[in-house]
Design a protein around this motif. Structure first.
Motif, PDB file in Angstrom:
ATOM      1  N   THR A  33       0.891  -1.328  -0.107  1.00  0.00           N
ATOM      2  CA  THR A  33      -0.091   0.029  -0.022  1.00  0.00           C
ATOM      3  C   THR A  33       0.938   1.188  -0.074  1.00  0.00           C
ATOM      4  N   THR A  34       0.491   2.108  -0.632  1.00  0.00           N
ATOM      5  CA  THR A  34       0.879   3.687  -0.752  1.00  0.00           C
ATOM      6  C   THR A  34       0.022   4.627  -0.278  1.00  0.00           C
ATOM      7  N   THR A  35       0.624   5.913  -0.508  1.00  0.00           N
ATOM      8  CA  THR A  35      -0.397   7.064  -0.393  1.00  0.00           C
ATOM      9  C   THR A  35      -0.699   7.617  -1.829  1.00  0.00           C
ATOM     10  N   SER A  36      -0.261   6.900  -2.911  1.00  0.00           N
ATOM     11  CA  SER A  36      -0.900   7.361  -4.228  1.00  0.00           C
ATOM     12  C   SER A  36      -2.006   6.144  -4.445  1.00  0.00           C
ATOM     13  N   VAL A  37      -3.140   7.262  -4.783  1.00  0.00           N
ATOM     14  CA  VAL A  37      -4.500   6.613  -5.141  1.00  0.00           C
ATOM     15  C   VAL A  37      -4.469   5.658  -6.408  1.00  0.00           C
ATOM     16  N   PRO A  38      -3.767   6.203  -7.661  1.00  0.00           N
ATOM     17  CA  PRO A  38      -3.745   5.538  -8.476  1.00  0.00           C
ATOM     18  C   PRO A  38      -2.700   4.071  -8.358  1.00  0.00           C
ATOM     19  N   VAL A  39      -1.886   4.421  -7.605  1.00  0.00           N
ATOM     20  CA  VAL A  39      -1.279   2.717  -7.204  1.00  0.00           C
ATOM     21  C   VAL A  39      -2.127   1.910  -6.497  1.00  0.00           C
ATOM     22  N   GLN A  40      -2.773   2.545  -5.397  1.00  0.00           N
ATOM     23  CA  GLN A  40      -3.814   1.719  -4.922  1.00  0.00           C
ATOM     24  C   GLN A  40      -4.815   1.118  -5.571  1.00  0.00           C
ATOM     25  N   LYS A  41      -5.277   1.635  -6.478  1.00  0.00           N
ATOM     26  CA  LYS A  41      -6.102   1.508  -7.193  1.00  0.00           C
ATOM     27  C   LYS A  41      -5.593   0.027  -8.199  1.00  0.00           C
ATOM     28  N   ARG A  42      -4.606   0.159  -8.509  1.00  0.00           N
ATOM     29  CA  ARG A  42      -4.015  -1.073  -9.228  1.00  0.00           C
ATOM     30  C   ARG A  42      -3.729  -2.332  -8.290  1.00  0.00           C
ATOM     31  N   ILE A  43      -3.508  -1.889  -6.923  1.00  0.00           N
ATOM     32  CA  ILE A  43      -3.320  -3.012  -6.079  1.00  0.00           C
ATOM     33  C   ILE A  43      -4.645  -3.718  -5.908  1.00  0.00           C
ATOM     34  N   ASN A  44      -5.575  -2.802  -5.628  1.00  0.00           N
ATOM     35  CA  ASN A  44      -6.839  -3.343  -5.344  1.00  0.00           C
ATOM     36  C   ASN A  44      -7.362  -4.438  -6.782  1.00  0.00           C
ATOM     37  N   ALA A  45      -6.962  -3.919  -7.966  1.00  0.00           N
ATOM     38  CA  ALA A  45      -7.297  -4.736  -9.018  1.00  0.00           C
ATOM     39  C   ALA A  45      -6.586  -6.123  -9.276  1.00  0.00           C
ATOM     40  N   LEU A  46      -5.181  -6.032  -8.749  1.00  0.00           N
ATOM     41  CA  LEU A  46      -4.294  -7.045  -8.425  1.00  0.00           C
ATOM     42  C   LEU A  46      -4.958  -8.074  -7.420  1.00  0.00           C
ATOM     43  N   LYS A  47      -5.549  -7.460  -6.383  1.00  0.00           N
ATOM     44  CA  LYS A  47      -6.173  -8.227  -5.062  1.00  0.00           C
ATOM     45  C   LYS A  47      -7.289  -9.122  -5.943  1.00  0.00           C
ATOM     46  N   ASN A  48      -8.114  -8.477  -6.884  1.00  0.00           N
ATOM     47  CA  ASN A  48      -9.328  -9.105  -7.177  1.00  0.00           C
ATOM     48  C   ASN A  48      -8.817 -10.326  -8.519  1.00  0.00           C
ATOM     49  N   GLU A  49      -7.658  -9.924  -8.966  1.00  0.00           N
ATOM     50  CA  GLU A  49      -7.307 -11.248  -9.817  1.00  0.00           C
ATOM     51  C   GLU A  49      -6.753 -12.067  -9.017  1.00  0.00           C
ATOM     52  N   GLN A  50      -6.203 -11.941  -7.768  1.00  0.00           N
ATOM     53  CA  GLN A  50      -5.990 -13.008  -6.638  1.00  0.00           C
ATOM     54  C   GLN A  50      -7.237 -13.813  -6.194  1.00  0.00           C
ATOM     55  N   LEU A  51      -8.300 -12.973  -5.978  1.00  0.00           N
ATOM     56  CA  LEU A  51      -9.665 -13.666  -5.667  1.00  0.00           C
ATOM     57  C   LEU A  51      -9.865 -14.761  -6.597  1.00  0.00           C
ATOM     58  N   LYS A  52      -9.811 -14.249  -8.286  1.00  0.00           N
ATOM     59  CA  LYS A  52     -10.213 -15.380  -9.200  1.00  0.00           C
ATOM     60  C   LYS A  52      -8.944 -16.510  -9.035  1.00  0.00           C
ATOM     61  N   MET A  53      -7.803 -16.225  -8.743  1.00  0.00           N
ATOM     62  CA  MET A  53      -7.072 -17.453  -8.602  1.00  0.00           C
ATOM     63  C   MET A  53      -7.525 -18.289  -7.593  1.00  0.00           C
ATOM     64  N   LEU A  54      -7.865 -17.795  -6.498  1.00  0.00           N
ATOM     65  CA  LEU A  54      -8.227 -18.371  -5.299  1.00  0.00           C
ATOM     66  C   LEU A  54      -9.466 -19.378  -5.677  1.00  0.00           C
ATOM     67  N   ASP A  55     -10.372 -18.973  -6.233  1.00  0.00           N
ATOM     68  CA  ASP A  55     -11.685 -19.526  -6.689  1.00  0.00           C
ATOM     69  C   ASP A  55     -11.278 -20.826  -7.309  1.00  0.00           C
ATOM     70  N   LEU A  56     -10.290 -20.684  -8.317  1.00  0.00           N
ATOM     71  CA  LEU A  56      -9.817 -21.668  -9.488  1.00  0.00           C
ATOM     72  C   LEU A  56      -9.106 -22.692  -8.591  1.00  0.00           C
ATOM     73  N   GLU A  57      -8.368 -22.283  -7.461  1.00  0.00           N
ATOM     74  CA  GLU A  57      -7.545 -23.014  -6.671  1.00  0.00           C
ATOM     75  C   GLU A  57      -8.541 -24.137  -6.081  1.00  0.00           C
ATOM     76  N   ALA A  58      -9.388 -23.364  -5.370  1.00  0.00           N
ATOM     77  CA  ALA A  58     -10.574 -24.282  -4.853  1.00  0.00           C
ATOM     78  C   ALA A  58     -11.345 -25.280  -5.494  1.00  0.00           C
ATOM     79  N   LYS A  59     -11.396 -25.088  -7.105  1.00  0.00           N
ATOM     80  CA  LYS A  59     -11.981 -25.920  -7.781  1.00  0.00           C
ATOM     81  C   LYS A  59     -10.782 -27.205  -8.151  1.00  0.00           C
ATOM     82  N   PHE A  60      -9.674 -26.728  -8.055  1.00  0.00           N
ATOM     83  CA  PHE A  60      -8.430 -27.625  -8.512  1.00  0.00           C
ATOM     84  C   PHE A  60      -8.433 -28.726  -7.319  1.00  0.00           C
TER      85      PHE A  60
END
Length: 588
Positions: free
Chosen positions: A312-339
């Motif tokens: 996390t940073t004080t930069s809102v644009p960077v934080q926005k990208r980090i949140n998008a990465l976290k959403n990508e991780q959630l997709k991975m976790l859902d697939l991992e559960a199916k695995f």
């Protein structure tokens, strides 16, 4: 051929057939991992684009639903996000600065390998991938992708691991059916004067004959993360990663083989950091489905499960990208559960195929079935005779008395004593009881809640009336919506033991202790009381462990100092209990 030897040989042949079936399971696991590797590919690609500023997430992609996790999230989610200056002061900053460097440094293992002179180079790291080899030789390749930089010309640095999945001819019953036998790194094309793995040292040398002194320049290993890409094999190439060992006199004396073994253990853990399905699906040490098993030390998280809040940073644009990465991780976790769902189905399928072998083993051990001459021919014995080698005696000297008995006496007692994890549980007073153990079985649950039941079948004995003692393990397989990144695959929900119906005076889990109680006054006479206390025993395994409350479990993850000694003991007992259950699941 003596009867007992014939039974032992027949049992080894049954085990050999079981080993062949397990190799087929490993092949199917490899195919399943290859299938999911392609499924994960789009998510990895999207992650790479976001990290390197090649894709700017939309408000929808950056909408992180768990708003209570970070105070900043409300500002970042949705259209209210406003551009601010990034950490380097540029309003035009792209991606997530130093993403992979921060990820690597946040793990204890790889973080300890990174030296200060590695950091400027690792800032150019754009992605890390794991590619599984679907054809023989099986294995995997770690790919480290770099942006153009001033240090070397390579765009990709690789480390390839080849696995031997064939059965050893000299030791066909070995449980180590998959072995890491070769690892090859790529050659780094260092630019002039930029090789950070070497350092130049100047030393003065004195000529003994004339006393003159001259300065000698010498290159020495510098200790670097990039030593990882050296080539290390088990056929004689010496590892150069001494910096990963604690420096002491003992390590200075390590011979080449010992140092190599240390390095391979390190690489095994690195693989666990970079692959979603690594430690739970297949690893160089044990490719079998490790349902719910965690890394014993629990020191490091997989890179795919890295806590992105650390970025996390004080930069809102960077934080926005980090949140998008976290959403990508959630997709991975859902697939991992199916695995894991598919992996469990595969395990259940093979459990049914193994059943005839386990039943045959039981009947031979108990003496319900007497093997014929053909079933008792052990191929290795025949080879030894042909080669003129002396046949090894694996039975006690007095075989006549043993041949009069049915089956294989003390089979399970001696089997359990041959493994360290169970041998440590067995006390002297347990041995006469375990001599009555006839079979150990594992029953997998094919429906939720997933898990398994261990069944220990005993012959009639003077100690307890139970015919079967059980231990049941239920596993939690769903992702916790309150803390999704805590998901590491199936985990222990609870374990349930059984009540042992001990006969009078035969309970070996308790002992009678006499204690003197001092009188209240000087003229009184001390009293002697008899008190029952717990004592160490293998049969304590069949107790039901106390489970820490959810609040205690959270405390364990956040601050172990807040736990009382009793709470910590309870949690450690549960972990140890589960490890023993896993041993029976995977090895018996």
């Amino acid at each position: 051929m003596e009867k007992l030897q014939r039974r032992v040989n027949a049992l080894k042949n049954v085990q050999l057939k079981l080993a062949d079936a397990e190799l087929k399971l490993y092949e199917e696991i490899n195919q399943l991992e290859a299938k999911y590797q392609s499924v994960f590919e789009p998510i990895y690609s999207q992650r790479e684009k976001i990290v390197n500023g090649e894709h700017e997430p939309t408000d929808e992609e950056a909408n992180w639903p768990y708003k209570d996790e970070l105070d900043q999230d409300e500002e970042v989610n949705g259209s209210s996000a406003k551009k601010q200056k990034t950490e380097n002061g540029s309003a035009e900053g792209k991606g997530v600065p130093e993403f992979w460097l921060k990820c690597l440094k946040s793990t204890s293992l790889l973080g300890s390998m990174i030296q200060s002179h590695d950091e400027p180079v690792l800032k150019h790291l754009r992605d890390i991938r794991v590619k599984l080899n679907t054809e023989k030789p099986h294995g995997y390749t770690l790919e480290f992708h770099f942006n153009e930089n001033e240090y070397f010309g390579n765009k990709v640095l690789t480390k390839t691991f080849e696995l031997s999945t064939d059965r050893e001819e000299e030791n066909p019953l070995s449980t180590d059916t998959t072995r890491l036998y070769r690892c090859v790194g790529s050659k780094i094309e260092w630019n002039d004067g930029k090789n950070i793995t070497l350092k130049v040292t100047k030393k003065k040398q004195t000529n003994k004959s004339n006393g003159q002194t001259k300065e000698v320049t010498k290159e020495e290993k510098n200790g670097s993360f990039f030593d990882l890409f050296d080539t290390h094999t088990q056929d004689g190439v010496k590892p150069s990663m001494k910096t990963t060992c604690k420096k002491n006199d003992d390590n200075d004396d390590l011979d080449e083989q010992e140092e190599l073994e240390h390095f391979l253990k390190l690489i095994d853990q690195i693989y666990g950091l970079t692959s979603v399905m690594s430690q739970k699906g297949k690893s160089p040490k044990s490719p079998a489905f490790d349902f719910g098993m965690k890394d014993a030390k629990k020191e490091i998280a997989k890179l795919e499960d890295i806590d992105l809040n650390q970025l996390t940073t004080t930069s809102v644009p960077v934080q926005k990208r980090i949140n998008a990465l976290k959403n990508e991780q959630l997709k991975m976790l859902d697939l991992e559960a199916k695995f894991y769902e598919e992996l469990h189905e595969l395990e259940c399928k093979y459990a049914k195929l193994y059943e005839p072998f386990f039943q045959k083993r039981r009947t031979i051990v108990t003496g319900e079935y007497e093997p014929n001459e053909q079933e008792a021919i052990w191929a290795l014995d025949e080879e030894e005779k042909e080669n003129g080698e002396e046949e090894k005696k694996i039975l006690p000297v007095d075989q006549t008395k043993l041949d009069d008995q049915k089956g294989i006496p003390n089979f399970w007692l001696e089997t359990l004593q041959s493994f360290r994890i169970t041998a440590e549980l067995i006390q002297e007073h347990d041995e006469p009881i375990l001599a009555f153990l006839q079979d150990v079985r594992v029953n997998l649950f094919d429906q939720k809640p997933y898990g398994y039941k261990l069944e220990f079948e005993f012959a009639e004995n003077p100690y307890f009336t139970n015919k079967v003692l059980t231990k049941t393990y239920e596993l939690k397989t769903d992702i916790d919506t309150k803390d999704p990144f805590s998901f590491e695959g199936p985990d222990l929900e609870k374990s349930i033991g059984c009540k042992i119906d001990w006969k009078t005076g035969k309970n070996v889990t308790i002992k009678s202790v006499k204690k003197k109680i001092k009188p209240r006054n000087k003229k009184g006479v001390p009293k002697v009381i008899t008190k029952e206390e717990k004592q160490d025993s293998f049969f304590n395994f069949f107790e039901t462990p106390k489970k820490a409350s959810d609040e205690k479990a959270v405390a364990l993850k956040s601050d172990e100092d807040d736990l009382t000694d009793e709470e910590e003991d309870e949690e450690l007992y549960m972990i140890a209990d589960f490890e023993i259950g896993q041993f029976f699941l995977l090895c018996i």
